[in-house]
Design a protein around this motif. Structure first.
Motif, PDB file in Angstrom:
ATOM      1  N   UNK A 519       0.974  -1.220  -0.010  1.00  0.00           N
ATOM      2  CA  UNK A 519      -0.013   0.109  -0.038  1.00  0.00           C
ATOM      3  C   UNK A 519       0.801   1.386  -0.013  1.00  0.00           C
ATOM      4  N   UNK A 520       2.138   1.351   0.545  1.00  0.00           N
ATOM      5  CA  UNK A 520       2.921   2.364   0.491  1.00  0.00           C
ATOM      6  C   UNK A 520       4.281   2.367  -0.375  1.00  0.00           C
ATOM      7  N   UNK A 521       4.667   3.499  -0.479  1.00  0.00           N
ATOM      8  CA  UNK A 521       5.964   3.742  -1.151  1.00  0.00           C
ATOM      9  C   UNK A 521       7.192   2.490  -0.398  1.00  0.00           C
ATOM     10  N   UNK A 522       8.230   2.559  -1.450  1.00  0.00           N
ATOM     11  CA  UNK A 522       9.074   1.577  -0.852  1.00  0.00           C
ATOM     12  C   UNK A 522       9.879   2.281   0.631  1.00  0.00           C
ATOM     13  N   UNK A 523      10.232   3.232   0.519  1.00  0.00           N
ATOM     14  CA  UNK A 523      10.795   3.916   1.549  1.00  0.00           C
ATOM     15  C   UNK A 523      10.145   4.269   2.768  1.00  0.00           C
ATOM     16  N   UNK A 524       8.720   4.030   2.605  1.00  0.00           N
ATOM     17  CA  UNK A 524       7.854   4.493   3.838  1.00  0.00           C
ATOM     18  C   UNK A 524       7.291   3.444   4.606  1.00  0.00           C
ATOM     19  N   UNK A 525       6.943   2.319   4.056  1.00  0.00           N
ATOM     20  CA  UNK A 525       6.272   1.296   4.773  1.00  0.00           C
ATOM     21  C   UNK A 525       7.074   0.474   5.849  1.00  0.00           C
ATOM     22  N   UNK A 526       6.250   0.328   7.086  1.00  0.00           N
ATOM     23  CA  UNK A 526       7.133  -0.077   8.258  1.00  0.00           C
ATOM     24  C   UNK A 526       7.902  -1.504   7.875  1.00  0.00           C
ATOM     25  N   UNK A 527       9.119  -1.504   8.385  1.00  0.00           N
ATOM     26  CA  UNK A 527       9.961  -2.868   8.070  1.00  0.00           C
ATOM     27  C   UNK A 527       9.430  -3.686   9.247  1.00  0.00           C
ATOM     28  N   UNK A 528       9.055  -3.083  10.382  1.00  0.00           N
ATOM     29  CA  UNK A 528       8.829  -3.609  11.748  1.00  0.00           C
ATOM     30  C   UNK A 528       7.361  -3.200  12.030  1.00  0.00           C
ATOM     31  N   UNK A 529       6.646  -4.241  12.681  1.00  0.00           N
ATOM     32  CA  UNK A 529       5.450  -4.212  13.381  1.00  0.00           C
ATOM     33  C   UNK A 529       5.417  -4.722  14.758  1.00  0.00           C
ATOM     34  N   UNK A 530       5.000  -4.393  15.697  1.00  0.00           N
ATOM     35  CA  UNK A 530       4.713  -4.827  16.953  1.00  0.00           C
ATOM     36  C   UNK A 530       3.187  -4.527  17.290  1.00  0.00           C
ATOM     37  N   UNK A 531       2.485  -5.715  17.638  1.00  0.00           N
ATOM     38  CA  UNK A 531       1.289  -5.353  18.252  1.00  0.00           C
ATOM     39  C   UNK A 531       1.329  -5.063  19.673  1.00  0.00           C
ATOM     40  N   UNK A 532       0.319  -4.307  20.128  1.00  0.00           N
ATOM     41  CA  UNK A 532       0.502  -3.863  21.545  1.00  0.00           C
ATOM     42  C   UNK A 532      -1.094  -4.005  22.155  1.00  0.00           C
ATOM     43  N   UNK A 533      -1.512  -4.085  23.501  1.00  0.00           N
ATOM     44  CA  UNK A 533      -2.713  -3.928  23.835  1.00  0.00           C
ATOM     45  C   UNK A 533      -2.902  -2.561  24.050  1.00  0.00           C
ATOM     46  N   UNK A 534      -2.075  -1.629  24.078  1.00  0.00           N
ATOM     47  CA  UNK A 534      -2.519  -0.254  24.128  1.00  0.00           C
ATOM     48  C   UNK A 534      -1.291   0.548  23.821  1.00  0.00           C
ATOM     49  N   UNK A 535      -1.389   1.784  23.579  1.00  0.00           N
ATOM     50  CA  UNK A 535      -0.313   2.522  23.499  1.00  0.00           C
ATOM     51  C   UNK A 535      -0.407   3.689  24.256  1.00  0.00           C
ATOM     52  N   UNK A 536       1.035   4.183  24.878  1.00  0.00           N
ATOM     53  CA  UNK A 536       1.261   5.257  25.727  1.00  0.00           C
ATOM     54  C   UNK A 536       0.640   6.680  25.124  1.00  0.00           C
ATOM     55  N   UNK A 537      -0.137   7.188  26.014  1.00  0.00           N
ATOM     56  CA  UNK A 537      -0.922   8.472  25.529  1.00  0.00           C
ATOM     57  C   UNK A 537      -1.074   9.641  26.820  1.00  0.00           C
ATOM     58  N   UNK A 538      -0.969  10.702  26.342  1.00  0.00           N
ATOM     59  CA  UNK A 538      -1.268  11.851  27.306  1.00  0.00           C
ATOM     60  C   UNK A 538      -2.932  11.657  27.870  1.00  0.00           C
ATOM     61  N   UNK A 539      -3.246  12.333  28.593  1.00  0.00           N
ATOM     62  CA  UNK A 539      -4.645  12.476  29.195  1.00  0.00           C
ATOM     63  C   UNK A 539      -5.521  13.056  28.140  1.00  0.00           C
ATOM     64  N   UNK A 540      -5.149  13.825  27.265  1.00  0.00           N
ATOM     65  CA  UNK A 540      -5.954  14.063  26.225  1.00  0.00           C
ATOM     66  C   UNK A 540      -5.845  13.128  24.989  1.00  0.00           C
ATOM     67  N   UNK A 541      -5.078  12.353  25.112  1.00  0.00           N
ATOM     68  CA  UNK A 541      -5.525  11.088  24.062  1.00  0.00           C
ATOM     69  C   UNK A 541      -4.337  11.137  23.094  1.00  0.00           C
ATOM     70  N   UNK A 542      -3.361  11.869  23.009  1.00  0.00           N
ATOM     71  CA  UNK A 542      -2.398  12.070  22.094  1.00  0.00           C
ATOM     72  C   UNK A 542      -1.088  10.922  22.433  1.00  0.00           C
ATOM     73  N   UNK A 543      -0.906  10.135  21.431  1.00  0.00           N
ATOM     74  CA  UNK A 543       0.042   9.082  21.678  1.00  0.00           C
ATOM     75  C   UNK A 543       1.418   9.779  21.566  1.00  0.00           C
TER      76      UNK A 543
END
Length: 551
Positions: A519-543
């Protein structure tokens, strides 16, 4: 630019900004509301209706208490609480004295508190009872701090709530030595005789901590006028009126939550349902119970409601407008369509682009010309430039560069940080450190942050771009992208992904990489993916991508 704005300006909204009660600080709007509509409900807090007269009376009493304790014009007083009526009272009481509100995020721990309190030279703090221990642990390291006031959020509950109560409203009240109790301070003080005279465009009324473009958090100095302008621009841009009923769940300590939850209800004399934080059931029930019609959210809040068990049987049809922010997931046409179907017609769109240094809300989305993938057009009396990162020259529409913004909302600078101020604020323009594009219709596309830019094989990759592209996958609930070292390419993209519950165990990380590669240009697509149960975020929801980099 002005001709472009005339082309895109929403129909039915005046192009000239006129303040509802004139050019005066917002605490005077609160006083006026109490005079003009004393018995009308201003805020509802878990079933407790707080009238404008009650809110103003308690605010003026607390202002007198602070004055009796030696707080004067220009002094800094911090608010360290969850969302609650006490926050509103503290905010406007401080400003009635011409003093400066310094919001402290209730997620701050001891080291963060110590830094912020000393950086801003805070003299007094109003803190939630459950947060006091963190302050107690560092009190010997806070030379400027003169006194503490604590409060129990349940002081503003009356009888049984019609909404489910969060844990912080179930804490038993206790006496805390060497502090003042806010309820007692209010009850034992007389209303202040008159408020301090301020120059709204010169006097600072708010300091908010922001990273700016580089370095540790800095205190951005915002005037009373900055707050008035941005509040009025937002309220008039989205036609918030006396008859509207809104919801405030975003943290009031955050600049966007402050505009939507602290300022707009007071400016517009609009009834607001206030929750300590977002919880799907409480938010849904508040919408149903109070027939709310306008609200501000971040995209994950909408997703949480859309996927809430039994949501198809709930009644959210009172909703008309939902201004939202893309944090962790995009406010895109797919989400907006699902939201419109659930609510029987509520419009969902990107609320605005903005930053702390401009009191946020620099753009607005024309509700009759919504363009998904953009942040809308420049709001009232606001100008944008897109500048070349290397030469600093202005770029034409369609070209990508650094966003610069100028308006009556622009801050005075960073407290005690002249070099950082000079770097960011130049001839009245805030150079944001953000990358964007303006199109021929004046719509702003936010691409990413300069400092978070990933350099892969010589190409510039912006995390938000990768995140937006990945969000098109039906299995993804949230995503964050960062750059990781790569010996051959300099950096490669790594994506952290939270899967929707129905897809867990059915999709592999390598499979997601292959999908992205397609789906993405060769330089852009993620070479690594890690599944998480949640992402760290501020109280306003910003990752918080920096925490992902450190993990």
């Amino acid at each position: 630019m002005k001709s472009v704005l005339r082309k895109s300006w929403p129909k039915g909204i005046p192009e000239t900004l006129e303040y509802r009660l004139g050019e005066r600080p917002l605490h005077e709007y609160l006083i006026r509301n109490a005079i003009d509509r004393p018995e009308e409900t201003g805020y509802v807090f878990y079933g407790n209706n707080l009238t404008w007269e009650q809110l103003n009376n308690k605010t003026q009493r607390f202002a007198q208490f602070l004055k009796n304790r030696g707080i004067n014009k220009g002094d800094r007083v911090a608010l360290y609480m969850q969302n609650c009526p006490q926050y509103l009272i503290g905010h406007y009481a401080i400003q009635m004295l011409g003093a400066i509100v310094v919001p402290l995020n209730p997620m701050y721990k001891e080291a963060e508190l110590e830094y912020a309190i000393n950086e801003a030279e805070i003299q007094a703090i109003v803190a939630g009872q459950e947060l006091y221990e963190r302050l107690e642990n560092i009190k010997d390291e806070l030379p400027s701090l003169e006194f503490l006031i604590t409060t129990n959020y349940a002081d503003f509950l009356l009888g049984e709530s019609n909404l489910p109560l969060p844990d912080e409203l179930k804490i038993e009240k206790k006496e805390i030595k060497n502090t003042f109790d806010m309820e007692e301070a209010i009850d034992t003080s007389e209303p202040i005789g008159e408020t301090e005279e301020v120059d709204i465009w010169e006097d600072v009324g708010l300091m908010v901590f922001t990273s700016g473009t580089t370095g540790r958090p800095k205190a951005a100095m915002l005037t009373f006028g900055n707050a008035l302008f941005k509040t009025a621009a937002s309220a008039h841009g989205y036609q918030v009126s006396l008859s509207d009923k809104t919801l405030a769940t975003a943290p009031l300590c955050h600049i966007a939550g402050m505009v939507m939850g602290v300022n707009i209800p007071v400016y517009s004399a609009t009834q607001c349902a206030l929750l300590t934080r977002f919880e799907p059931e409480a938010a849904i029930k508040a919408i149903e119970s109070y027939k709310l019609n306008k609200l501000y959210t971040v995209a994950p809040m909408n997703a949480a409601i859309l996927h809430y068990p039994g949501i198809e049987k709930r009644d959210l049809t009172s909703l008309e407008l939902n201004f939202a922010t893309s944090f962790g997931m995009a406010v895109d046409e797919k989400l907006a369509t699902a939201w419109k179907k659930l609510t029987d017609g509520c419009l969902l769109f990107e609320a605005s682009y903005g930053l702390s240094e401009t009191h946020t809300c620099d753009t607005m989305m024309p509700i009759d010309q919504i363009k998904f993938g953009t942040c809308g057009i420049a709001t009232y009396d606001t100008e944008f430039r897109i500048t070349d990162l290397d030469t600093g020259e202005d770029l034409p529409p369609g070209k990508q560069g650094e966003i610069a913004v100028k308006s009556p909302g622009v801050f005075k600078g960073y407290l005690n940080r002249p070099e950082a101020t000079e770097e960011t604020l130049r001839d009245g323009w805030v150079f944001t450190g953000d990358i964007g594009i303006l199109d021929d219709d004046g719509y702003l596309y936010f691409i990413g942050r300069v400092k978070e830019m990933i350099k892969a094989s010589g190409y510039s990759v912006f995390p938000e771009d990768v995140e937006s592209l990945l969000s098109a996958h039906e299995a993804i609930s949230q995503v964050a992208a960062i750059g990781v070292p790569d010996k051959k390419r300099g950096e490669s993209v790594k994506a952290f992904i939270v899967l929707k519950p129905d897809y867990k165990g059915k999709i592999t990380e390598s499979g997601m990489v292959e999908w992205a590669k397609a789906k993405m240009a060769a330089y852009k697509y993620p070479r690594e993916v890690e599944f998480r149960d949640s992402l760290p975020a501020t109280s306003s929801g910003k990752v918080l991508r920096r925490l992902l980099k450190e993990s």
